[in-house]
Design a protein around this motif. Structure first.
Motif, mmCIF file in Angstrom:
data_model
loop_
_atom_site.group_PDB
_atom_site.id
_atom_site.type_symbol
_atom_site.label_atom_id
_atom_site.label_comp_id
_atom_site.label_asym_id
_atom_site.label_seq_id
_atom_site.Cartn_x
_atom_site.Cartn_y
_atom_site.Cartn_z
ATOM 1 N N MET A 109 0.575 -1.181 0.150
ATOM 2 C CA MET A 109 -0.048 -0.030 0.151
ATOM 3 C C MET A 109 0.924 1.173 -0.140
ATOM 4 O O MET A 109 2.082 1.276 0.679
ATOM 5 C CB MET A 109 -0.812 0.014 1.155
ATOM 6 C CG MET A 109 -1.727 -1.099 1.347
ATOM 7 S SD MET A 109 -2.593 -1.392 2.986
ATOM 8 C CE MET A 109 -3.763 -0.007 2.800
ATOM 9 N N ARG A 110 0.448 2.264 -0.799
ATOM 10 C CA ARG A 110 1.404 3.542 -0.818
ATOM 11 C C ARG A 110 0.379 4.738 -0.301
ATOM 12 O O ARG A 110 -0.844 4.776 -0.548
ATOM 13 C CB ARG A 110 1.645 3.709 -2.434
ATOM 14 C CG ARG A 110 2.866 2.574 -2.874
ATOM 15 C CD ARG A 110 3.165 3.054 -4.305
ATOM 16 N NE ARG A 110 4.116 2.223 -4.700
ATOM 17 C CZ ARG A 110 4.982 2.591 -5.691
ATOM 18 N NH1 ARG A 110 4.884 3.695 -6.054
ATOM 19 N NH2 ARG A 110 5.924 1.785 -5.950
ATOM 20 N N PHE A 111 0.952 5.773 0.358
ATOM 21 C CA PHE A 111 0.429 6.891 0.869
ATOM 22 C C PHE A 111 1.253 8.124 0.458
ATOM 23 O O PHE A 111 2.461 8.120 0.276
ATOM 24 C CB PHE A 111 0.203 6.708 2.165
ATOM 25 C CG PHE A 111 -0.747 5.648 2.610
ATOM 26 C CD1 PHE A 111 -2.062 5.998 3.096
ATOM 27 C CD2 PHE A 111 -0.311 4.371 2.750
ATOM 28 C CE1 PHE A 111 -2.659 4.925 3.468
ATOM 29 C CE2 PHE A 111 -0.900 3.342 3.305
ATOM 30 C CZ PHE A 111 -2.185 3.550 3.796
ATOM 31 N N ARG A 112 0.519 9.094 0.071
ATOM 32 C CA ARG A 112 1.259 10.207 -0.256
ATOM 33 C C ARG A 112 1.317 11.191 1.089
ATOM 34 O O ARG A 112 0.399 11.543 1.470
ATOM 35 C CB ARG A 112 0.660 11.049 -1.668
ATOM 36 C CG ARG A 112 1.513 12.153 -2.177
ATOM 37 C CD ARG A 112 0.965 12.832 -3.324
ATOM 38 N NE ARG A 112 0.886 11.902 -4.456
ATOM 39 C CZ ARG A 112 1.659 11.214 -5.137
ATOM 40 N NH1 ARG A 112 2.977 11.631 -4.892
ATOM 41 N NH2 ARG A 112 1.307 10.414 -6.156
ATOM 42 N N HIS A 113 2.537 11.577 1.439
ATOM 43 C CA HIS A 113 2.578 12.471 2.402
ATOM 44 C C HIS A 113 2.401 13.913 2.037
ATOM 45 O O HIS A 113 2.643 14.342 0.819
ATOM 46 C CB HIS A 113 4.112 12.442 3.085
ATOM 47 C CG HIS A 113 4.221 13.085 4.494
ATOM 48 N ND1 HIS A 113 4.584 14.261 4.336
ATOM 49 C CD2 HIS A 113 4.206 12.912 5.552
ATOM 50 C CE1 HIS A 113 4.683 14.830 5.533
ATOM 51 N NE2 HIS A 113 4.593 13.720 6.285
ATOM 52 N N PRO A 114 1.825 14.898 2.825
ATOM 53 C CA PRO A 114 1.639 15.873 2.552
ATOM 54 C C PRO A 114 2.727 16.685 1.958
ATOM 55 O O PRO A 114 2.767 17.693 0.897
ATOM 56 C CB PRO A 114 1.306 16.975 3.780
ATOM 57 C CG PRO A 114 0.661 15.811 4.574
ATOM 58 C CD PRO A 114 1.370 14.296 4.219
ATOM 59 N N ASP A 115 3.959 16.334 1.886
ATOM 60 C CA ASP A 115 5.222 16.891 1.274
ATOM 61 C C ASP A 115 5.567 16.399 -0.017
ATOM 62 O O ASP A 115 6.440 16.916 -0.670
ATOM 63 C CB ASP A 115 6.445 16.634 2.193
ATOM 64 C CG ASP A 115 7.182 15.373 2.229
ATOM 65 O OD1 ASP A 115 6.415 14.299 1.753
ATOM 66 O OD2 ASP A 115 8.042 15.070 2.808
ATOM 67 N N GLY A 116 4.671 15.452 -0.419
ATOM 68 C CA GLY A 116 4.693 14.966 -1.769
ATOM 69 C C GLY A 116 5.461 13.348 -1.923
ATOM 70 O O GLY A 116 5.311 12.787 -2.671
ATOM 71 N N SER A 117 6.102 13.079 -0.867
ATOM 72 C CA SER A 117 6.941 11.919 -0.925
ATOM 73 C C SER A 117 6.100 10.492 -0.567
ATOM 74 O O SER A 117 4.736 10.727 -0.117
ATOM 75 C CB SER A 117 8.014 11.809 -0.056
ATOM 76 O OG SER A 117 7.299 12.105 1.436
ATOM 77 N N ILE A 118 6.410 9.616 -0.902
ATOM 78 C CA ILE A 118 5.733 8.305 -0.944
ATOM 79 C C ILE A 118 6.057 7.662 0.340
ATOM 80 O O ILE A 118 7.380 7.231 0.531
ATOM 81 C CB ILE A 118 5.693 7.313 -2.374
ATOM 82 C CG1 ILE A 118 5.464 8.286 -3.377
ATOM 83 C CG2 ILE A 118 4.993 5.944 -1.864
ATOM 84 C CD1 ILE A 118 3.868 8.581 -3.282
ATOM 85 N N VAL A 119 4.912 7.084 1.189
ATOM 86 C CA VAL A 119 5.315 6.301 2.447
ATOM 87 C C VAL A 119 4.700 4.942 2.112
ATOM 88 O O VAL A 119 3.695 4.830 1.631
ATOM 89 C CB VAL A 119 4.805 7.010 3.632
ATOM 90 C CG1 VAL A 119 4.700 5.937 4.769
ATOM 91 C CG2 VAL A 119 5.243 8.182 4.090
ATOM 92 N N HIS A 120 5.660 4.018 2.147
ATOM 93 C CA HIS A 120 5.035 2.713 1.932
ATOM 94 C C HIS A 120 4.565 1.776 3.072
ATOM 95 O O HIS A 120 5.227 1.782 4.183
ATOM 96 C CB HIS A 120 6.048 1.823 1.244
ATOM 97 C CG HIS A 120 6.730 2.210 -0.061
ATOM 98 N ND1 HIS A 120 6.194 1.634 -1.236
ATOM 99 C CD2 HIS A 120 7.422 3.193 -0.181
ATOM 100 C CE1 HIS A 120 6.649 2.370 -2.456
ATOM 101 N NE2 HIS A 120 7.534 3.213 -1.625
ATOM 102 N N LEU A 121 3.546 0.859 3.133
ATOM 103 C CA LEU A 121 2.870 0.273 4.234
ATOM 104 C C LEU A 121 3.015 -1.019 3.736
ATOM 105 O O LEU A 121 2.361 -1.530 2.614
ATOM 106 C CB LEU A 121 1.518 0.699 4.642
ATOM 107 C CG LEU A 121 1.041 -0.296 5.679
ATOM 108 C CD1 LEU A 121 1.713 -0.260 6.973
ATOM 109 C CD2 LEU A 121 -0.513 0.327 6.023
#
Length: 382
Positions: free
Chosen positions: A1-13
Motif C-alpha cells: 500500500m502506498r500513501f502520499r505524504h503532504p510533502d509529496g513523498s511516498i510512504v510505503h506500508l
C-alpha cells in the motif's frame, strides 16, 4: 500500500511475510499466490506491499540464479504485490517448533551473517520497483547480549563497515539505493534506542545504514517515543524503516485474572522477554515469577494492533500511535517504510484456523494502520 505524504513523498506500508513458514522458493510463491493475494483482495487495493522474509538458503539461490529470481518476480507481478523492504533478522528455521535464542544466530561477529545480508542486498536491488526511492533490510541488533566483548564488538563493526562499502558499490553500479537498518530488541546487545544511536553514530549522515524502529520493542522497554526520537535526532541517526507493532501489557500483575490470561500467551516457540516498569526484566514469560509484580509489565509478544486482548490485558497501541505521529505526522516523514510485523498469529491463544482467517487478520491490521495514516494527513494512492 502506498500513501502520499503532504510533502509529496511516498510512504510505503507492507506486511511482513515472516508470519508464513515457507523457506524454499515453491513455498514462498505458494504463500504469495495464497495468503498475500487474499490480503490484497480483502483490502481492495491495486497493489499490496509485502516485506519478504527469505531464509538464507533461498536468499543464496535467488542471488545466484536469474531463473529463480524471475520466478519470484513473476509471482509478485501476477498477484499485484511489490517489495521495497526485506526482513533480514531471522536467518533460518523461524517456524521451527522451538525458535528461542536461535533467531539471533548467526550474529554479526560471524561471516555467515554478512554473507546472508549481502545476498539480500542483491535480491532487493532486483526486486525494488523503479520508482521506489530506496529499499530497506532490517537486521538483528548485533547479537544476544551474552557473550559480548570488545573483540566481538570490533568484529561486528568491521562487518558493518564492509557492508557499508558494498551498499555504496551497489548504488554506484545499479542506481538502486539499498539501506540496512539495525533493529533494537530486548535482551540483545543493542536493546534500547540510546545504545543503538551510540553504536550507529559513525554512520550518521551517510544514510545507507541506520535504525529499524520496532514500536513493540520500544514499548516493552518502557521507552517514551518523544525521548527516543530526540536521541536519534541528536545523534543524526536515520530511521530507515519502522515495524509498526504492539506489545502485550499487564497494568496490574497482582490481579489473578490478568495472570491467568497472561499464562495463555506463555508458549515455547518464540522468546517473550518481559519488563517491569521501573524495575528489572526476565528473558521469557515462564520466568515472570522472578518479578515483583508491584508495577505494570510489558511483554515481547506481537499482538494484533486492531484487536485488543481480553481484559484486563491490554496492548501498547498508544505507544504505536505516538510513534506514528513522530514518524510520518510531521512536515516530512522520518521514514518512508512502515511494516506490520505480527508474526505470532500461529501462537495466539485464539489462532486463525485457516488461511482465509489469517488473511482477514492481516488485512484487519493493515486497515487499522491505514486509518491511522489517513488520520495523520496522508493520502492513500489507489
Amino acid at each position: 500500500m502506498r500513501f502520499r505524504h503532504p510533502d509529496g513523498s511516498i510512504v510505503h506500508l507492507a506486511y511482513c511475510t515472516n508470519v508464513h513458514p515457507a523457506e524454499d522458493l515453491d513455498g514462498v510463491i505458494a504463500q504469495l499466490n495464497g495468503c498475500s493475494s487474499l490480503v490484497r483482495k480483502e483490502l481492495d487495493v491495486p497493489v499490496l506491499g509485502v516485506g519478504l522474509w527469505l531464509a538464507n538458503t533461498l536468499a543464496d539461490r535467488l542471488a545466484n540464479s536469474s531463473d529463480a529470481l524471475n520466478r519470484l518476480k513473476q509471482a509478485l507481478a501476477r498477484n499485484n504485490l511489490e517489495v521495497v523492504t526485506l526482513n533480514g533478522f531471522p536467518y533460518a528455521g523461524f517456524h521451527d517448533r522451538v525458535v528461542g535464542k536461535k533467531v539471533y544466530l548467526p550474529d554479526w561477529t560471524e561471516s555467515a551473517r554478512l554473507d546472508y545480508t549481502l545476498d539480500l542486498v542483491k535480491v532487493l536491488a532486483d526486486l525494488l520497483p523503479d520508482d521506489a526511492s530506496y529499499g530497506s533490510i532490517s537486521t538483528l541488533p548485533l547479537a544476544w547480549r551474552v557473550p559480548w566483548s570488545r573483540t566481538r564488538d570490533a568484529a561486528a563493526r568491521d562487518a558493518f563497515n564492509r557492508l557499508e562499502n558494498r551498499l555504496a558499490q551497489v548504488e554506484a553500479t545499479t542506481g538502486r539505493r539499498i539501506r540496512v537498518a539495525i533493529e533494537p530488541e530486548p535482551g540483545c546487545v543493542l536493546e534500547m534506542i540510546p545504545q543503538a544511536a551510540h553504536w550507529l553514530t559513525p554512520y550518521s549522515g551517510r544514510s545507507l545504514i541506520g535504525l529499524c524502529l520496532d514500536t513493540c520493542h520500544l514499548a516493552v522497554q518502557f521507552e517514551q517515543p518523544v525521548d527516543a526520537f530526540a536521541v536519534l535526532a541528536r545523534a543524526g541517526v536515520e530511521v530507515v524503516k519502522s515495524q509498526v507493532s504492539a506489545a502485550l501489557q499487564i497494568a496490574d500483575p497482582s490481579d489473578p485474572a490478568a495472570r491467568e490470561l497472561l499464562a495463555e500467551f506463555a508458549e515455547p516457540k518464540f522468546l517473550h522477554q518481559t519488563r517491569e516498569y521501573g524495575g528489572p526484566g526476565v528473558d521469557d514469560l515462564d520466568l515472570v515469577g522472578e518479578l515483583s509484580g508491584h508495577a505494570s509489565w510489558r511483554v515481547h509478544f506481537h499482538v494484533p494492533v486492531h484487536a485488543a486482548p481480553r481484559p484486563p490485558l491490554t496492548s501498547t497501541t498508544d505507544v504505536l500511535d505516538e510513534s506514528l505521529r513522530h514518524l510520518v505526522g510531521g512536515a516530512h516523514p522520518l521514514t518512508h517504510h512502515l511494516e506490520s510485523e505480527t508474526y505470532t498469529w500461529s501462537v495466539l491463544p485464539s489462532a486463525p484456523k485457516n488461511q482465509q482467517e489469517l488473511a482477514e487478520g492481516i488485512a484487519g491490521e493493515l486497515a487499522w494502520l491505514r486509518g491511522r495514516l489517513v488520520g495523520l494527513g496522508l493520502e492513500e494512492i489507489k
